[in-house]
Motif scaffolding. Structure first.
Motif, PDB file in Angstrom:
ATOM      1  N   SER A  50      73.128  66.918  -4.721  1.00 15.60           N
ATOM      2  CA  SER A  50      73.804  66.074  -5.704  1.00 15.60           C
ATOM      3  C   SER A  50      73.108  64.725  -5.710  1.00 15.60           C
ATOM      4  N   HIS A  51      73.449  63.885  -6.577  1.00 15.07           N
ATOM      5  CA  HIS A  51      72.844  62.567  -6.672  1.00 15.07           C
ATOM      6  C   HIS A  51      73.719  61.479  -6.055  1.00 15.07           C
ATOM      7  N   TRP A  52      74.881  61.842  -5.486  1.00 20.10           N
ATOM      8  CA  TRP A  52      75.764  60.806  -4.951  1.00 20.10           C
ATOM      9  C   TRP A  52      75.590  60.557  -3.457  1.00 20.10           C
ATOM     10  N   VAL A  53      74.775  61.377  -2.744  1.00 17.27           N
ATOM     11  CA  VAL A  53      74.604  61.187  -1.299  1.00 17.27           C
ATOM     12  C   VAL A  53      73.918  59.849  -0.975  1.00 17.27           C
ATOM     13  N   PRO A  54      72.761  59.512  -1.590  1.00 16.70           N
ATOM     14  CA  PRO A  54      72.173  58.189  -1.295  1.00 16.70           C
ATOM     15  C   PRO A  54      73.091  57.044  -1.673  1.00 16.70           C
ATOM     16  N   LEU A  55      73.849  57.231  -2.776  1.00 18.27           N
ATOM     17  CA  LEU A  55      74.763  56.175  -3.182  1.00 18.27           C
ATOM     18  C   LEU A  55      75.874  55.973  -2.161  1.00 18.27           C
ATOM     19  N   ALA A  56      76.410  57.059  -1.605  1.00 20.13           N
ATOM     20  CA  ALA A  56      77.478  56.958  -0.598  1.00 20.13           C
ATOM     21  C   ALA A  56      76.966  56.279   0.686  1.00 20.13           C
ATOM     22  N   VAL A  57      75.750  56.623   1.057  1.00 21.65           N
ATOM     23  CA  VAL A  57      75.174  56.000   2.246  1.00 21.65           C
ATOM     24  C   VAL A  57      74.986  54.509   2.026  1.00 21.65           C
ATOM     25  N   ALA A  58      74.520  54.128   0.843  1.00 22.23           N
ATOM     26  CA  ALA A  58      74.301  52.712   0.555  1.00 22.23           C
ATOM     27  C   ALA A  58      75.614  51.933   0.553  1.00 22.23           C
ATOM     28  N   VAL A  59      76.661  52.533  -0.037  1.00 19.35           N
ATOM     29  CA  VAL A  59      77.962  51.857  -0.064  1.00 19.35           C
ATOM     30  C   VAL A  59      78.517  51.698   1.353  1.00 19.35           C
ATOM     31  N   TRP A  60      78.416  52.765   2.146  1.00 17.80           N
ATOM     32  CA  TRP A  60      78.942  52.696   3.532  1.00 17.80           C
ATOM     33  C   TRP A  60      78.198  51.636   4.342  1.00 17.80           C
ATOM     34  N   THR A  61      76.887  51.567   4.189  1.00 20.12           N
ATOM     35  CA  THR A  61      76.090  50.572   4.905  1.00 20.12           C
ATOM     36  C   THR A  61      76.457  49.161   4.475  1.00 20.12           C
ATOM     37  N   THR A  62      76.703  48.975   3.163  1.00 22.55           N
ATOM     38  CA  THR A  62      77.072  47.645   2.671  1.00 22.55           C
ATOM     39  C   THR A  62      78.406  47.201   3.244  1.00 22.55           C
ATOM     40  N   ILE A  63      79.365  48.123   3.326  1.00 25.09           N
ATOM     41  CA  ILE A  63      80.685  47.780   3.884  1.00 25.09           C
ATOM     42  C   ILE A  63      80.558  47.397   5.372  1.00 25.09           C
ATOM     43  N   GLN A  64      79.781  48.173   6.111  1.00 23.72           N
ATOM     44  CA  GLN A  64      79.612  47.878   7.531  1.00 23.72           C
ATOM     45  C   GLN A  64      78.930  46.537   7.756  1.00 23.72           C
ATOM     46  N   TYR A  65      77.928  46.233   6.938  1.00 23.72           N
ATOM     47  CA  TYR A  65      77.224  44.968   7.083  1.00 23.72           C
ATOM     48  C   TYR A  65      78.132  43.785   6.720  1.00 23.72           C
ATOM     49  N   GLY A  66      78.978  43.970   5.723  1.00 29.55           N
ATOM     50  CA  GLY A  66      79.912  42.909   5.355  1.00 29.55           C
ATOM     51  C   GLY A  66      80.906  42.613   6.467  1.00 29.55           C
ATOM     52  N   SER A  67      81.458  43.674   7.092  1.00 27.12           N
ATOM     53  CA  SER A  67      82.392  43.460   8.206  1.00 27.12           C
ATOM     54  C   SER A  67      81.687  42.815   9.396  1.00 27.12           C
ATOM     55  N   TYR A  68      80.449  43.176   9.600  1.00 26.09           N
ATOM     56  CA  TYR A  68      79.681  42.575  10.688  1.00 26.09           C
ATOM     57  C   TYR A  68      79.470  41.088  10.446  1.00 26.09           C
ATOM     58  N   GLN A  69      79.147  40.714   9.237  1.00 26.18           N
ATOM     59  CA  GLN A  69      78.939  39.301   8.915  1.00 26.18           C
ATOM     60  C   GLN A  69      80.231  38.511   9.069  1.00 26.18           C
ATOM     61  N   ARG A  70      81.374  39.079   8.683  1.00 25.64           N
ATOM     62  CA  ARG A  70      82.652  38.377   8.818  1.00 25.64           C
ATOM     63  C   ARG A  70      82.996  38.145  10.301  1.00 25.64           C
ATOM     64  N   ARG A  71      82.807  39.177  11.107  1.00 23.05           N
ATOM     65  CA  ARG A  71      83.088  39.005  12.542  1.00 23.05           C
ATOM     66  C   ARG A  71      82.169  37.956  13.167  1.00 23.05           C
ATOM     67  N   ARG A  72      80.930  37.951  12.736  1.00 21.14           N
ATOM     68  CA  ARG A  72      79.993  36.984  13.288  1.00 21.14           C
ATOM     69  C   ARG A  72      80.371  35.554  12.894  1.00 21.14           C
ATOM     70  N   ILE A  73      80.784  35.361  11.650  1.00 17.40           N
ATOM     71  CA  ILE A  73      81.198  34.023  11.226  1.00 17.40           C
ATOM     72  C   ILE A  73      82.429  33.570  11.993  1.00 17.40           C
ATOM     73  N   VAL A  74      83.372  34.481  12.207  1.00 18.35           N
ATOM     74  CA  VAL A  74      84.580  34.130  12.959  1.00 18.35           C
ATOM     75  C   VAL A  74      84.234  33.747  14.404  1.00 18.35           C
ATOM     76  N   GLU A  75      83.337  34.508  15.033  1.00 16.11           N
ATOM     77  CA  GLU A  75      82.955  34.189  16.410  1.00 16.11           C
ATOM     78  C   GLU A  75      82.260  32.839  16.495  1.00 16.11           C
ATOM     79  N   ASP A  76      81.388  32.554  15.522  1.00 12.94           N
ATOM     80  CA  ASP A  76      80.706  31.252  15.534  1.00 12.94           C
ATOM     81  C   ASP A  76      81.688  30.102  15.343  1.00 12.94           C
ATOM     82  N   LEU A  77      82.662  30.286  14.451  1.00 15.41           N
ATOM     83  CA  LEU A  77      83.650  29.234  14.227  1.00 15.41           C
ATOM     84  C   LEU A  77      84.515  29.012  15.468  1.00 15.41           C
TER      85      LEU A  77
END
Length: 821
Positions: A50-77
Motif C-alpha cells: 500500500s502507499h500508506w506505510v511510509p506515511l504512517a512511519v513519518a507521522v509516528w516519527t514526527t509525534i515521537q520527536y515532538g514529545s521528545y522536544q517538549r520533555r527536553r524544554i521542560v527539563e531545561d526550564l
C-alpha cells in the motif's frame, strides 16, 4: 559556508541524541526497524502493499520527536529555575547560626580539640623541620594543644549558592584565642637555646563548604588568603640559654609559615576533604601503593597553553584556523607525574589529542597525597623543555577502608570519585589549571593501604590474634626486635654511556646504622643480600640510595624512603620501591620483623653454659681505599667482641691484603664488629671501613663463608669465615681436656716470649715493632682467657659425667641383689 557546516553538524548531533533517547524509552524499536525496512524493500521492488506505510512511519516519527522536544524544554526550564532559586538564596540571619556555635562550644573541649591537636601536631612538626628560620638551627615540638576556645562560624550569617550541579555554602570563620598551649624548643644558630611559647592565635576569613559524593564527604577551603596573627613569648631553654627576651624575626617567620601552609593546602582553588564514613574502623594509615596511568589528553591548543611565546610569535603573522591546526598537530608533549619527591615521565606523543597510556608505581608515605601532573612540550632543537600547564589530584584514606579522590573541575568546579575497595579503577578527566582549553584523562588504582597495626587493606579483616578490634596493636613490645631487609634486585635503573663497564650498589641508613650491598654489574642487577637493623620505631624511615660505581667518583642514580612502621613478625613484605628524584628505577625489597622466641633463647643460653665459642677466620680484603699519599694502605683489622678486642697482623703497602688469621671468642651473643684500619707509625691510625658480622642466627657447627662490604667508605669488602662452635656433650670425655691444657701451656710460653720481645723493642725504641708486638700480646692474652674458660667448662662437664655414672650405678645395684639370693 561555515554556518551551513555548523548547522549540519548540529542537526546530525541532535539526530543521534534523539535516536538514543528513543531507543532507551522503547527497547523493542531496534527489532522493529529491520522489519519495517524489509517490508518497505519488498513493497518498493517486488510488489506494492500500500502507499500508506511510509506515511504512517513519518507521522509516528514526527509525534515521537515532538514529545521528545517538549520533555527536553521542560527539563531545561526546571534546571534553570533550580539554578535561579539556588543562586538567589537569601543570607541566613545571625540568630540562625547561634545553635551551631553553641554546639561547637560544647563538643570542642572534649572531642574536637584532642582529635585536631593530635592530627595537627604531626603536620606542624613536619613543617617546622622542613622550613626552619635562619636564626634557628634545630627546633622540636614539646607540647601542642588548641585549647578550649573554638572558632566562631557564620558571624554574619551563611549563604548557599550553586555552581553547575555543586552546592556551595559560604560562611565567616573567626578564631581569636589566647588559650593555646604550643611549646617549641629551639636550638639557635648562634650560642644557646630558647623556648618559644605560642600564646595567642587569630585567623579570620571566609570559608567555602562543598558537599560531594551525595553527602559522604565535604570539601572546604578559604575564599582568599586569611588574616593571620600569632602571639609569641620566649622563655628559658636550659643552662646555656638566652634570657627571656624577644628574639627578632621569629614571630614573623611563624606567621609566614602558617600563612603559606594555608595558601598551599586550603585556599581556593586548593581544598581539603572531610569524610563522613558510615563505619569507622579506627585504623591509622601510614602509607599506600597506587598505580597512576596517564591515558591521554585532548583539546590541546597552542593559543591557550603556557610557555609557547616563541611559537606564538611565529604564528602571529598567519591568519586562519588551518595554520593553528597544523601547529597543534606538530605539538609534541609529555606528562611528568609528581608525588612528594617521586617523579616519573611518560613518553612523547604528538598532536592536539596525544595518547600515552603510561602506568607508574607510586608510593604514599601518609594517609593523604597529592598527585601533580605537569604538561611539557618536547622540542628536539631546545635543551630545556617548555612548561605548558598542570593539574593535580588529591586522595585520602577514609576510615571505612575506602579512598576518596578529588580535583578541580571546569570553571573551578569539583570532580570527586570514591573507590569503595582497593583495586578498583577510578577514571578522572581533569582540565588543566589556568588555561582555556585542554583536559587530561588519568586512571588511578589504589593497590593497598598499610596501617600502623601491621595489617593492610587486602587482609585488614583477617587480623592476627594479638591485635585488638579497634586496630591498635597489642603485640609484643619493640624492644629486642630486629628488622631483616633483603635487597633482592633492581630494574629500570638509569643506564650509563658505557653499559657493562660500571656496577650498581645500594646504601641503606636506618637511624645511625649504615649498610651497603656489594657491587653488581648489569642493567638489571640482582643482589639478594640480607641485612639486619635494630628496630627504632617512632616513625623512622629506612633511607635508600642507589649508586653507579665509576672510576672518578660514584654517581647517585636515585634515592627512596620506606616506612617500616607496623611490621608484623612472621610476615614478609615483598615490595617494589620506586626511586625518587629520577625518571625511572625501582628496587625490590623483602622486609621482615624478627624476634628470637623463648625456645631459641634457652638454646642459646644452654650453648653458652656448655662451652660454645665463636671461631672467626679473617681471610682477605679487596678494593680497599687508599689511605697513604702514594695510593696504598697498611691495613689490619681490629676486632671488637663485647669487652674483647683483638687485632690481626699488619699487611704493608697493599689494597688487597691476605691475613688468613683465626680468632676465637666465647659465645655470649655480643655484637661482632670489624674495624679495618691503616697502620701509621707516626700519625694515629686511620679508619678505612668497618662492618658488623651477623652470627646469632647461624646453625651450630656450620661454617658460613661471606664477603661483607665495608661501611663508611666508597668501596672495599672483607672476606671472612665464621662458625658457632658447640661441643657435643654425648661424645665428650675426660681425655679431651688434655689438648686444652696443652694449648693453654703453649700460650703461656708464647706470652713469656712476647713479653721479652716487647721489653727488647722498648730498649731499641722501635715504635713499629712495639705496635705489632703489643697487638700479638693482646691477642695471646685474650686467647688464653678463652682456653681457661673452656677448661673450667670441661671440668664441669667431667663432674656432671661422673655424677651421671654414679646415678647409673645406684640404679643398677638393686637389680643385682635378687641374683645373689
Amino acid at each position: 559556508m561555515s554556518t551551513r557546516r555548523r548547522r549540519r553538524a548540529f542537526s546530525f548531533d541532535e539526530t543521534l541524541v534523539f535516536l538514543n533517547r528513543l531507543i532507551a524509552e522503547k527497547p523493542l524499536l531496534p527489532s522493529l526497524i529491520p522489519l519495517i525496512l524489509v517490508a518497505w524493500a519488498i513493497e518498493r521492488w517486488v510488489f506494492s502493499f500500500s502507499h500508506w506505510v511510509p506515511l504512517a512511519v513519518a507521522v509516528w516519527t514526527t509525534i515521537q520527536y515532538g514529545s521528545y522536544q517538549r520533555r527536553r524544554i521542560v527539563e531545561d526550564l526546571n534546571e534553570k529555575w533550580k539554578q535561579v532559586i539556588r543562586s538567589t538564596s537569601p543570607i541566613t540571619a545571625l540568630e540562625h547560626c547561634e545553635w551551631l556555635n553553641k554546639l561547637l562550644m560544647e563538643v570542642w573541649p572534649y572531642f574536637i580539640n584532642p582529635k585536631f591537636s593530635t592530627r595537627f601536631s604531626s603536620i606542624v612538626e613536619k613543617r617546622l623541620k622542613h622550613q626552619k628560620s635562619k636564626l634557628i638551627e634545630k627546633i622540636e615540638l614539646l607540647e601542642f594543644s588548641l585549647g578550649s576556645s573554638p572558632p566562631i562560624l557564620g558571624l554574619h550569617g551563611t549563604r548557599w549558592s550553586c555552581s553547575h550541579d555543586l552546592r556551595i555554602m559560604r560562611f565567616g570563620f573567626d578564631w581569636d584565642t589566647t588559650d593555646l598551649s604550643i611549646l617549641l624548643l629551639a636550638k639557635l644558630a648562634f650560642r644557646g637555646t630558647a623556648r618559644i611559647v605560642i600564646n595567642s592565635l587569630h585567623i579570620k576569613g571566609d570559608v567555602l563548604l562543598m558537599p560531594v559524593l551525595d553527602g559522604k564527604a565535604f570539601l572546604y577551603s578559604f575564599v582568599s588568603r586569611p588574616e593571620v596573627k600569632i602571639g609569641v613569648a620566649f622563655g628559658s631553654g636550659g643552662s646555656q640559654s638566652l634570657p627571656a627576651t624577644e628574639l627578632p624575626m621569629v614571630s614573623s617567620w611563624l606567621v609566614k609559615l602558617l600563612t603559606e601552609t594555608l595558601v598551599k593546602t586550603m585556599v581556593e582553588p586548593r581544598r581539603r576533604c572531610l569524610s563522613l564514613p558510615a563505619v569507622d574502623l579506627r585504623k591509622k594509615a601510614v602509607g599506600g601503593i597506587i598505580y597512576v596511568t596517564v591515558v591521554s589528553a585532548r583539546k590541546l591548543s597552542r593559543n591557550s597553553l603556557k610557555g609557547i611565546s616563541s611559537r606564538r610569535q611565529l604564528n602571529s603573522f598567519t591568519n586562519g584556523n588551518l595554520e593553528d591546526e597544523l601547529v597543534d598537530k606538530a605539538l609534541q608533549t609529555f606528562v611528568e607525574v609528581e608525588l612528594e619527591q617521586l617523579t616519573r615521565r611518560t613518553g612523547v606523543s604528538s598532536g592536539s589529542s596525544p595518547t600515552w597510556n603510561s602506568t607508574f608505581n607510586m608510593v604514599l608515605h601518609e594517609e593523604t597525597g597529592t598527585i601533580k601532573l605537569h604538561l611539557y612540550e618536547s622540542t628536539p632543537s631546545n635543551v630545556k623543555y617548555d612548561y605548558l600547564a598542570q593539574c593535580e589530584i588529591k586522595m585520602k584514606y577514609v576510615a571505612d577502608d575506602s579512598t576518596t579522590f578529588w580535583a578541580i573541575g571546569p570553571d573551578s568546579g569539583v570532580i570527586a570519585k570514591h573507590a569503595e575497595v582497593c583495586g578498583k579503577e577510578v577514571e578522572m578527566v581533569i582540565p588543566f589549571e589556568g588555561v582555556n582549553s585542554g583536559e587530561l584523562t588519568v586512571t588511578l588504582v589504589l593497590k593497598e593501604w598499610q596501617f600502623s597495626d601491621g595489617s593492610h587493606t587486602l587482609n585488614s579483616f583477617h587480623l592476627s590474634s594479638n591485635q585488638s578490634l579497634n586496630g591498635s596493636s597489642t603485640s609484643l613490645s619493640r624492644t629486642g626486635r630486629k628488622i631483616s631487609i633483603t635487597v633482592v634486585e633492581g630494574k629500570d635503573l638509569l643506564a650509563k654511556d658505557k653499559p657493562g663497564k660500571c656496577g650498581q650498589y645500594v646504601k641503606m641508613q636506618y637511624g645511625k646504622t649504615f649498610q651497603r650491598t656489594m657491587t653488581v654489574r648489569g642493567s638489571t642487577p640482582s643482589w639478594n643480600q640480607k641485612f639486619e637493623f635494630d628496630e627504632i620505631g617512632d616513625g623512622e624511615y629506612l633511607k635508600i640510595k642507589c649508586y653507579n660505581e665509576e672510576t672518578f667518583g660514584d654517581d647517585n642514580i636515585g634515592c627512596a624512603r620506606v616506612n617500616l612502621e607496623g611490621l608484623v613478625e612472621g610476615s614478609i613484605r615483598d615490595v617494589w620501591v620506586p626511586l625518587e628524584r629520577v625518571n625511572s628505577g625501582e628496587l625490590r625489597l623483602q622486609i621482615e620483623a624478627v624476634r628470637a622466641d623463648d625456645h631459641e633463647g634457652s638454646m642459646d643460653s644452654d650453648i653458652g653454659s656448655v662451652g660454645g665459642w665463636i671461631e672467626l677466620v679473617l681471610l682477605e680484603a679487596k678494593d680497599l681505599v687508599a689511605a697513604d699519599i702514594r695510593g696504598t694502605s697498611d691495613p689490619f683489622v681490629r676486632v671488637q667482641y663485647g669487652n674483647f678486642k683483638k687485632s690481626t697482623k699488619v699487611m704493608d703497602k697493599t689494597l688487597n691484603p691476605r691475613w688468613n688469621q683465626t680468632l676465637e671468642f666465647p659465645d655470649d651473643g655480643s655484637p661482632l664488629v670489624l674495624h679495618v684500619k691503616d697502620h701509621n707509625t707516626v700519625l694515629p691510625t686511620s679508619n678505612i671501613g668497618d662492618c658488623v658480622v651477623e652470627y646469632q642466627r647461624l646453625p651450630p657447627n656450620q661454617m658460613s663463608d661471606k664477603w661483607i662490604p665495608l661501611q663508611g667508605v666508597k668501596r672495599g669488602e672483607i672476606h671472612i669465615q665464621i662458625t658457632r662452635k658447640v661441643p657435643e656433650l654425648g661424645k665428650k670425655s675426660s681425655l679431651d681436656s688434655e689438648p686444652s691444657i696443652t694449648k693453654a701451656r703453649q700460650i703461656s710460653s708464647q706470652m713469656k716470649e712476647a713479653r721479652n720481645k716487647f721489653h727488647s723493642l722498648m730498649e731499641d725504641r722501635d715504635l713499629q715493632g712495639l705496635s705489632t708486638a703489643l697487638s700479638e700480646l693482646e691477642s695471646l692474652e685474650d686467647l688464653r682467657e678463652v682456653y681457661m674458660e673452656e677448661l673450667e667448662r670441661e671440668q664441669m662437664l667431667l663432674i656432671n659425667k661422673i655424677s651421671d655414672l654414679g646415678r647409673e650405678v645406684l640404679n643398677r645395684s638393686p637389680l643385682s641383689m635378687p641374683s645373689g639370693n
